[in-house]
Structures are given as structure tokens and as C-alpha cells.
Design a protein around this motif. Structure first.
Motif, mmCIF file in Angstrom:
data_model
loop_
_atom_site.group_PDB
_atom_site.id
_atom_site.type_symbol
_atom_site.label_atom_id
_atom_site.label_comp_id
_atom_site.label_asym_id
_atom_site.label_seq_id
_atom_site.Cartn_x
_atom_site.Cartn_y
_atom_site.Cartn_z
ATOM 1 N N ASP A 178 57.750 -25.893 49.803
ATOM 2 C CA ASP A 178 57.101 -24.877 50.805
ATOM 3 C C ASP A 178 57.476 -23.833 51.169
ATOM 4 O OD1 ASP A 178 58.978 -25.459 51.461
ATOM 5 O OD2 ASP A 178 59.201 -27.484 52.662
ATOM 6 N N GLN A 179 58.041 -22.951 51.069
ATOM 7 C CA GLN A 179 58.790 -21.929 50.958
ATOM 8 C C GLN A 179 57.674 -20.136 50.533
ATOM 9 O OE1 GLN A 179 61.487 -21.507 53.910
ATOM 10 N NE2 GLN A 179 60.550 -23.885 53.531
ATOM 11 N N LEU A 180 57.058 -21.328 49.826
ATOM 12 C CA LEU A 180 55.659 -19.888 48.892
ATOM 13 C C LEU A 180 55.454 -19.128 50.136
ATOM 14 C CD1 LEU A 180 54.942 -21.838 46.179
ATOM 15 C CD2 LEU A 180 55.794 -19.953 45.571
ATOM 16 N N ILE A 181 54.404 -18.080 50.607
ATOM 17 C CA ILE A 181 54.491 -16.904 50.997
ATOM 18 C C ILE A 181 52.779 -17.695 51.532
ATOM 19 C CG2 ILE A 181 53.975 -15.341 52.559
ATOM 20 C CD1 ILE A 181 56.752 -14.492 51.471
ATOM 21 N N TRP A 182 52.289 -17.444 49.857
ATOM 22 C CA TRP A 182 50.791 -18.001 49.384
ATOM 23 C C TRP A 182 51.028 -19.298 48.616
ATOM 24 C CZ3 TRP A 182 52.012 -12.957 49.624
ATOM 25 C CH2 TRP A 182 51.481 -11.825 51.205
ATOM 26 N N ASP A 183 50.700 -20.389 49.115
ATOM 27 C CA ASP A 183 50.688 -21.992 48.476
ATOM 28 C C ASP A 183 49.167 -21.240 46.912
ATOM 29 O OD1 ASP A 183 48.170 -22.275 49.216
ATOM 30 O OD2 ASP A 183 49.179 -23.937 50.367
ATOM 31 N N VAL A 184 49.786 -21.922 46.145
ATOM 32 C CA VAL A 184 48.957 -22.382 45.375
ATOM 33 C C VAL A 184 46.933 -21.540 45.234
ATOM 34 C CG1 VAL A 184 47.734 -23.916 42.534
ATOM 35 C CG2 VAL A 184 50.115 -23.504 43.714
ATOM 36 N N PRO A 185 46.892 -22.453 46.224
ATOM 37 C CA PRO A 185 45.139 -22.265 46.718
ATOM 38 C C PRO A 185 45.275 -21.182 47.603
ATOM 39 C CG PRO A 185 45.505 -24.533 47.637
ATOM 40 C CD PRO A 185 46.653 -24.327 46.977
ATOM 41 N N ASP A 186 45.710 -20.568 48.373
ATOM 42 C CA ASP A 186 45.947 -19.355 48.656
ATOM 43 C C ASP A 186 45.668 -18.385 47.183
ATOM 44 O OD1 ASP A 186 45.731 -20.136 51.211
ATOM 45 O OD2 ASP A 186 48.214 -20.145 51.233
ATOM 46 N N ILE A 187 46.409 -18.491 46.806
ATOM 47 C CA ILE A 187 46.874 -17.463 45.831
ATOM 48 C C ILE A 187 45.217 -17.739 44.581
ATOM 49 C CG2 ILE A 187 47.453 -16.785 43.356
ATOM 50 C CD1 ILE A 187 49.289 -15.920 46.377
ATOM 51 N N LEU A 188 44.657 -18.525 44.691
ATOM 52 C CA LEU A 188 44.126 -19.447 43.658
ATOM 53 C C LEU A 188 42.404 -18.108 43.901
ATOM 54 C CD1 LEU A 188 43.900 -22.287 41.840
ATOM 55 C CD2 LEU A 188 44.164 -19.514 41.057
ATOM 56 N N CYS A 189 42.260 -18.875 45.884
ATOM 57 C CA CYS A 189 41.466 -17.546 46.583
ATOM 58 C C CYS A 189 41.457 -16.241 45.948
ATOM 59 C CB CYS A 189 41.445 -17.580 47.979
ATOM 60 S SG CYS A 189 40.939 -19.938 48.067
ATOM 61 N N GLU A 190 42.691 -15.788 46.904
ATOM 62 C CA GLU A 190 43.140 -14.137 46.421
ATOM 63 C C GLU A 190 42.842 -13.593 45.079
ATOM 64 O OE1 GLU A 190 43.704 -12.387 49.702
ATOM 65 O OE2 GLU A 190 43.366 -13.636 50.970
ATOM 66 N N LEU A 191 43.002 -14.311 44.377
ATOM 67 C CA LEU A 191 42.353 -13.630 42.931
ATOM 68 C C LEU A 191 41.506 -13.598 42.470
ATOM 69 C CD1 LEU A 191 45.944 -15.928 40.245
ATOM 70 C CD2 LEU A 191 45.267 -13.184 40.895
ATOM 71 N N SER A 192 40.116 -14.833 43.000
ATOM 72 C CA SER A 192 39.114 -15.066 43.372
ATOM 73 C C SER A 192 38.539 -13.514 43.333
ATOM 74 C CB SER A 192 39.103 -16.441 42.916
ATOM 75 O OG SER A 192 38.758 -16.376 44.517
ATOM 76 N N LYS A 193 38.836 -13.005 43.978
ATOM 77 C CA LYS A 193 38.153 -11.698 45.168
ATOM 78 C C LYS A 193 38.032 -10.490 44.342
ATOM 79 C CE LYS A 193 39.722 -12.988 49.999
ATOM 80 N NZ LYS A 193 40.810 -12.498 51.057
ATOM 81 N N LEU A 194 39.414 -10.756 43.101
ATOM 82 C CA LEU A 194 39.657 -9.638 42.334
ATOM 83 C C LEU A 194 38.766 -9.829 40.752
ATOM 84 C CD1 LEU A 194 43.009 -8.760 43.641
ATOM 85 C CD2 LEU A 194 41.150 -7.774 43.874
ATOM 86 N N TYR A 195 39.035 -10.809 40.461
ATOM 87 C CA TYR A 195 38.353 -11.760 38.909
ATOM 88 C C TYR A 195 38.224 -12.422 38.496
ATOM 89 C CZ TYR A 195 43.194 -8.455 38.920
ATOM 90 O OH TYR A 195 44.318 -7.569 38.442
ATOM 91 N N ALA A 196 37.825 -12.795 37.636
ATOM 92 C CA ALA A 196 36.599 -13.822 37.436
ATOM 93 C C ALA A 196 38.041 -14.720 36.587
ATOM 94 C CB ALA A 196 35.404 -13.572 36.419
ATOM 95 N N LEU A 197 38.027 -15.823 37.730
ATOM 96 C CA LEU A 197 39.116 -16.858 37.026
ATOM 97 C C LEU A 197 38.881 -17.357 35.872
ATOM 98 C CD1 LEU A 197 41.180 -17.446 40.270
ATOM 99 C CD2 LEU A 197 41.475 -15.985 38.469
ATOM 100 N N ARG A 198 39.290 -17.679 34.919
ATOM 101 C CA ARG A 198 38.633 -18.883 33.788
ATOM 102 C C ARG A 198 39.882 -19.517 32.989
ATOM 103 N NH1 ARG A 198 34.665 -17.067 35.345
ATOM 104 N NH2 ARG A 198 33.346 -15.237 34.453
ATOM 105 N N ALA A 199 39.200 -20.416 32.580
ATOM 106 C CA ALA A 199 40.039 -21.921 32.091
ATOM 107 C C ALA A 199 41.053 -21.312 30.887
ATOM 108 C CB ALA A 199 39.413 -22.666 31.191
ATOM 109 N N GLY A 200 42.137 -21.599 30.945
ATOM 110 C CA GLY A 200 43.246 -20.063 29.739
ATOM 111 C C GLY A 200 43.721 -20.179 30.755
ATOM 112 N N ASP A 201 43.949 -19.475 32.048
ATOM 113 C CA ASP A 201 44.513 -18.377 32.545
ATOM 114 C C ASP A 201 45.691 -19.316 33.463
ATOM 115 O OD1 ASP A 201 42.726 -16.591 32.039
ATOM 116 O OD2 ASP A 201 41.586 -17.051 34.354
ATOM 117 N N LEU A 202 46.881 -18.273 33.051
ATOM 118 C CA LEU A 202 48.368 -19.212 33.724
ATOM 119 C C LEU A 202 48.637 -18.581 35.295
ATOM 120 C CD1 LEU A 202 50.417 -19.531 30.599
ATOM 121 C CD2 LEU A 202 49.352 -21.093 31.977
#
Length: 239
Positions: A178-202
Motif C-alpha cells: 500500500d506504499q506504492l505511489i502508483w498501484d497496479v491498475p494505475d501503472i497499467l493505465c499509464e503504460l497504455s498511454k504509451l504502449y500496446a500491452l499484450r498477453a505475455g508482458d511482465l
């Protein structure tokens, strides 16, 4: 004339999954300075509130940096190899076109693991001082040891869980998620602004304070409470 490979195709890196099977890795995204205490440790200003977060810092590692056999060789070109224990998020679906919302982002998650973002800190420091990319400090061979993945349904709520790393039995890093500045959904939302996220991504989610130097022979043990464990030994340099 039939098209054919002119050299043997390299194998796809794969991470074991608890309960059986493997997860083929397409791409590795990493988040920098995602714990406030580590941001301060690295000399950066940590946001005082979510409204002041700005944009997350991203970098990538090659998929073939993955290590799953519990041993990573001390890399060449550095005198300051450091550990960074991280939550790893594995995506099991392709993202739809456009920017994700939080619910759509969470729906992409197949499961979670632990990873070590091994870092040639001296090379990273030189790059940062010159305003250059971090690739030589972050994206080298065997720089991404990863433990088994556990499906998201088994993991349950992440926020209260404690992430920790011991080196040779001595505690080095520890923080609740809970000390993460950006949690998991936050980070995936931000990544989606820059990259096409795909199955197999870590996605390596960032590390808490306490990063320090590793030596050949060091035994690293990462844990997320009793849910996940990662064991990795730093082997002597390859000759």
C-alpha cells in the motif's frame, strides 16, 4: 521459394506458474521510483500526495534477461551491482485499443510474482548524470531473476501484503504494497498511454528503500508474506 529462418530462432523465455504450466514472456516493463522512500534514497523528490505524482518513470528490460533457475551471474562492466526486490505483474490478455480505465486494466492481469531488478548502479549513475538512457545499468544479461507466478485469484488483495528481501539471511528491504505511489491498475493505465500491452508482458512494479551492493556468492530471498518467494544466488562472473 519458401520463407525460412536463416539462423535458429531463439527460445521464448518462460516463467513457471504455480499449479503447472509456464508463462511465455513477450516484454518486460519496469517502473522506477514507485516507493516514496526509495525515490528519496535515490535523490529524487517524492510526491506528498497522489495529486502531486506527475508521471511514472518507465524503462524496459529484454525478455531474455529473465532468470528462473535461481542463479544470476555477476555481470561485467560494474563494481556496484545492486538488488531491487519488486512485485511482478503478468498480463494474460491483450489490452483493447486506447487508454485503459482501472477496471479494464485489472482485468488484464493473469497473476503475480516476485522479481529482482538487478542494477549496475555505477553505470546507471553515469548515465543519469549525463542525461542518457539507463540501458547499460538496467537492461543487461540475467538482470531479471523471477520466481513462479501465482494466478491473481489465488493472490487476493495485494495492498496490505509485505514485500521483503533478505541477503544471506539479513533483512535489506521491506515495505507494504500500500506504499506504492502508483498501484497496479494505475501503472497499467499509464503504460497504455504509451504502449500496446499484450498477453505475455511482465511489469516490475518498483522497489522500496534499502537497495545495496551485491557480491558473488550472495543468497537473495524475496518474499511477499507467505504468498510468494524468490530465491536467487549471485554466481561468479562468467569467464
Amino acid at each position: 521459394m519458401t520463407d525460412h529462418d536463416v539462423i535458429p530462432a531463439p527460445p521464448t523465455p518462460r516463467v513457471p506458474v504455480r499449479g503447472g504450466g509456464t508463462f511465455p514472456v513477450r516484454r518486460i516493463y519496469c517502473v522506477g521510483r514507485n516507493f516514496a522512500d526509495h525515490a528519496r534514497e535515490m535523490g529524487a523528490t517524492a510526491p506528498a500526495s497522489k495529486a502531486e505524482r506527475g508521471q511514472p518513470t518507465f524503462f524496459l528490460k529484454p525478455a531474455d534477461a529473465i532468470v528462473t533457475d535461481g542463479e544470476a551471474a555477476y555481470p561485467p562492466g560494474t563494481a556496484d551491482l545492486q538488488h531491487e526486490i519488486e512485485l511482478v505483474v503478468a498480463l494474460g490478455q491483450d489490452a483493447p485499443p486506447g487508454v485503459l480505465d482501472r477496471d479494464a486494466a485489472q482485468a488484464l492481469v493473469f497473476g503475480y510474482g516476485l522479481g529482482l531488478d538487478l542494477t549496475r548502479r555505477d553505470l546507471q549513475a553515469v548515465a543519469k548524470a549525463k542525461g542518457l538512457p539507463w540501458d547499460t545499468g538496467k537492461a543487461f544479461d540475467q538482470s531479471a531473476p523471477v520466481g513462479e507466478l501465482v494466478p491473481a485469484a489465488e493472490a487476493g488483495e495485494l495492498a496490505p501484503r509485505k514485500l521483503s528481501l533478505t541477503i544471506n539471511g539479513q533483512l535489506r528491504q521491506q515495505s507494504r504494497l500500500d506504499q506504492l505511489i502508483w498501484d497496479v491498475p494505475d501503472i497499467l493505465c499509464e503504460l497504455s498511454k504509451l504502449y500496446a500491452l499484450r498477453a505475455g508482458d511482465l511489469v516490475f512494479m518498483g522497489t522500496p528503500a534499502g537497495v545495496a551492493t551485491l557480491q558473488p556468492g550472495d543468497a537473495c530471498t524475496g518474499r511477499l508474506d507467505d504468498l510468494l518467494e524468490l530465491n536467487c544466488r549471485i554466481a561468479p562472473p562468467r569467464v
